[in-house]
Design a protein around this motif. Sequence first.
Motif, mmCIF file in Angstrom:
data_model
loop_
_atom_site.group_PDB
_atom_site.id
_atom_site.type_symbol
_atom_site.label_atom_id
_atom_site.label_comp_id
_atom_site.label_asym_id
_atom_site.label_seq_id
_atom_site.Cartn_x
_atom_site.Cartn_y
_atom_site.Cartn_z
ATOM 1 N N UNK A 258 0.847 -1.188 0.000
ATOM 2 C CA UNK A 258 0.000 0.000 0.000
ATOM 3 C C UNK A 258 0.886 1.242 0.000
ATOM 4 N N UNK A 259 0.421 2.232 -0.702
ATOM 5 C CA UNK A 259 1.121 3.506 -0.779
ATOM 6 C C UNK A 259 1.225 4.075 0.632
ATOM 7 N N UNK A 260 2.390 4.641 0.943
ATOM 8 C CA UNK A 260 2.664 5.111 2.305
ATOM 9 C C UNK A 260 1.602 6.074 2.812
ATOM 10 N N UNK A 261 1.004 6.869 1.916
ATOM 11 C CA UNK A 261 -0.003 7.806 2.394
ATOM 12 C C UNK A 261 -1.343 7.158 2.687
ATOM 13 N N UNK A 262 -1.494 5.901 2.295
ATOM 14 C CA UNK A 262 -2.696 5.177 2.702
ATOM 15 C C UNK A 262 -2.504 4.648 4.119
ATOM 16 N N UNK A 263 -1.337 4.072 4.398
ATOM 17 C CA UNK A 263 -1.160 3.446 5.723
ATOM 18 C C UNK A 263 -0.720 4.407 6.829
ATOM 19 N N UNK A 264 -0.070 5.535 6.460
ATOM 20 C CA UNK A 264 0.468 6.418 7.510
ATOM 21 C C UNK A 264 -0.608 6.985 8.449
ATOM 22 N N UNK A 265 -1.699 7.577 7.950
ATOM 23 C CA UNK A 265 -2.691 8.101 8.907
ATOM 24 C C UNK A 265 -3.400 7.007 9.705
ATOM 25 N N UNK A 266 -3.490 5.807 9.122
ATOM 26 C CA UNK A 266 -4.126 4.708 9.858
ATOM 27 C C UNK A 266 -3.309 4.387 11.113
ATOM 28 N N UNK A 267 -2.011 4.744 11.057
ATOM 29 C CA UNK A 267 -1.140 4.534 12.211
ATOM 30 C C UNK A 267 -1.610 5.324 13.434
ATOM 31 N N UNK A 268 -2.335 6.421 13.234
ATOM 32 C CA UNK A 268 -2.881 7.138 14.396
ATOM 33 C C UNK A 268 -3.720 6.183 15.259
ATOM 34 N N UNK A 269 -4.495 5.341 14.558
ATOM 35 C CA UNK A 269 -5.345 4.388 15.289
ATOM 36 C C UNK A 269 -4.498 3.227 15.800
ATOM 37 N N UNK A 270 -3.659 2.700 14.905
ATOM 38 C CA UNK A 270 -2.838 1.544 15.272
ATOM 39 C C UNK A 270 -1.932 1.869 16.457
ATOM 40 N N UNK A 271 -1.499 3.137 16.527
ATOM 41 C CA UNK A 271 -0.595 3.554 17.596
ATOM 42 C C UNK A 271 -1.249 3.382 18.967
ATOM 43 N N UNK A 272 -2.565 3.587 19.033
ATOM 44 C CA UNK A 272 -3.262 3.386 20.302
ATOM 45 C C UNK A 272 -3.253 1.904 20.673
ATOM 46 N N UNK A 273 -3.268 1.048 19.649
ATOM 47 C CA UNK A 273 -3.151 -0.391 19.928
ATOM 48 C C UNK A 273 -1.737 -0.727 20.392
ATOM 49 N N UNK A 274 -0.760 -0.070 19.784
ATOM 50 C CA UNK A 274 0.633 -0.279 20.220
ATOM 51 C C UNK A 274 0.808 0.154 21.677
ATOM 52 N N UNK A 275 0.076 1.209 22.029
ATOM 53 C CA UNK A 275 0.091 1.710 23.404
ATOM 54 C C UNK A 275 -0.371 0.605 24.370
ATOM 55 N N UNK A 276 -1.400 -0.138 23.961
ATOM 56 C CA UNK A 276 -1.868 -1.274 24.768
ATOM 57 C C UNK A 276 -0.824 -2.387 24.738
ATOM 58 N N UNK A 277 -0.314 -2.691 23.528
ATOM 59 C CA UNK A 277 0.694 -3.758 23.389
ATOM 60 C C UNK A 277 1.925 -3.475 24.251
ATOM 61 N N UNK A 278 2.241 -2.178 24.436
ATOM 62 C CA UNK A 278 3.408 -1.803 25.225
ATOM 63 C C UNK A 278 3.107 -1.815 26.727
ATOM 64 N N UNK A 279 1.871 -2.207 27.068
ATOM 65 C CA UNK A 279 1.512 -2.315 28.479
ATOM 66 C C UNK A 279 1.229 -0.980 29.159
ATOM 67 N N UNK A 280 0.962 0.063 28.354
ATOM 68 C CA UNK A 280 0.724 1.376 28.955
ATOM 69 C C UNK A 280 -0.757 1.645 29.208
ATOM 70 N N UNK A 281 -1.604 0.792 28.668
ATOM 71 C CA UNK A 281 -3.047 0.990 28.849
ATOM 72 C C UNK A 281 -3.741 -0.294 28.459
ATOM 73 N N UNK A 282 -5.066 -0.334 28.632
ATOM 74 C CA UNK A 282 -5.723 -1.598 28.320
ATOM 75 C C UNK A 282 -6.962 -1.467 27.451
ATOM 76 N N UNK A 283 -7.315 -0.263 27.030
ATOM 77 C CA UNK A 283 -8.502 -0.148 26.196
ATOM 78 C C UNK A 283 -8.320 0.983 25.179
#
Length: 570
Positions: A258-283
């Motif tokens: 996928x073109x980088x500009x398709x996936x880059x903004x989706x990272x805003x959402x994915x980053x919140x999941x990474x936040x959970x994966x990193x053990x900093x939150x749970x929801x």
Amino acid sequence: MARHLITSAIPYINGIKHLGNLVGSQLPADLFARYQRARGNEVMFICATDEHGTPAELAAAKAGQPVADYCTEMHLVQAQIAEGFGLSFDHFGRSSSEANKTLTQHFAVQLYQNGLIEERSETQMYSPTDGRFLPDRYIEGTCPNCGFESARGDQCDNCTKQLDPVDLINPHSTISGATDLEMRETKHLYLLQSKIKDQLEDWIDTREGWPILTTSIAKKWLTDGDGLQDRGITRDLSWGVPAQFDGAPWSGMDGKVFYVWFDAPIEYIACAQEWVDAGKGNDWERWWRTDKGAGDVTYTQFMGKDNVPFHTLSFPATILGSNEPWKLVDYIKSFNYLNYDGGQFSTSRGRGVFMDQALSLLPADYWRWWLLSHAPESSDAEFTWENFQSSVNKDLADVLGNFVSRITKFCRSKFSEAVPEGGTYGEQEQALIAELTVKIRAYEQFMEDKEVRKAASALRAIWVAGNEYLQSAAPWSTFKEDPEQAAAQVRLGLNLIRLYAVLSAPFIPETSAKMLAAMNTQDDSWPDDVPAALAALPAGHGFTVPDVLFGKITDEQREDWQERFAGVRD
Ligand SMILES: [Zn+2]
């Protein structure tokens, strides 16, 4: 308690950013996040590195590293510099994360099923020697316009003409040098933005109070020429989110991402999941899914004006087109450019101050204060060393630093290192408290409105009010005739230091922490009630005289730095 989701435009992975990049997104986003937290609101502040695409591949190749290793290393470098500037992200993620890969692929399937993605055939440069289709930037040749021999497939760096790879004379692959390039038919996925145009326009029309800079750019893209165009969202690269995967409702996209500009903004959402994966939150869903608790979230994005089209159109198109209840942005704060001393910042010519260099010269708060108080909001702004020197010396050293130093030293010499007892607040003190109350309420409003420069001016005015009081009350004179009254004046002054620390923390967090430490208090509660806030440190409360908060920038330093960062002229 209000809930604020805050994102800063995600910086591209290839290299260290300059001060103009910093003030155009991450720094004002941090200011807002710190302010909202200080007001007791719940905040999720997210940023990440944008890691996919051709420039990352090319930078890695230049560094002689596998692209994944290069990105891991550069992510760490950017994370450390962000920490150095006090950027208080709840998580600093990576667009190359597993979470983003899964979510990007999920959105693509949703969009396809909703009839918003279609396969289109086109012809593209293929290199049999390399065994792959070549992105424009992987093809070089002679510019048909100016004869420059290293023109890229998308643009000539010499004459700046936009090119198509087929325009180049003697084109060759930059991977292998192969010249046996040929046009071949290939398929790509297209996002049918034209089909969502009306929906986007309606949505933008319902956004209230957006800055003119934001809406005018969005409207221009929606309506200029033939209007919003369908957009190819796949590229022939190996570094990225694979466009062919298990469950893909299409086939034949092997070797494409996928073109980088398709996936880059989706990272805003994915980053919140990474936040959970990193053990900093749970929801994370309560921040992003309106069906799972995000209905009461206020979402604010910060970015430079060049990023506005992607955030007002492309990313909302992905979200609206998915027909799923994802949180859409409520407010987009965009910035103009910061120029450097009569020209532009330039990475290639080493012109201007980059984030790592800035921190090697002076602590972060000096830069934070100057950048935020000169943020390019209504027009482009310019960094000059003269202005930086005068702003630091006047605002930080003379006004704030001097106030703290004078009052603490005077108290130590005439009373002790404790808040003095005795006397009562008279007319002058009551007038100051009334004045501060008005000024603090104005400051709060500018911060809520994300009016960065006006907020900085309001804060400076609050510092100045304290100085003027000190100058006119003159406890050093009062002390000779009425030590009790002088004690009351000093008590007010010491409480002002704590008040200033609290109010200033979003701008200059490190100094604010030093001021609170010197006042020997952890009470950083917001002054909703100003008279009460100015009685927080009672008589007898011990403190210490802090070291000089801000050193002045000398003319020699200024001249030296001016010389050092001027760059190599053409
Ligand atoms: Zn040219």
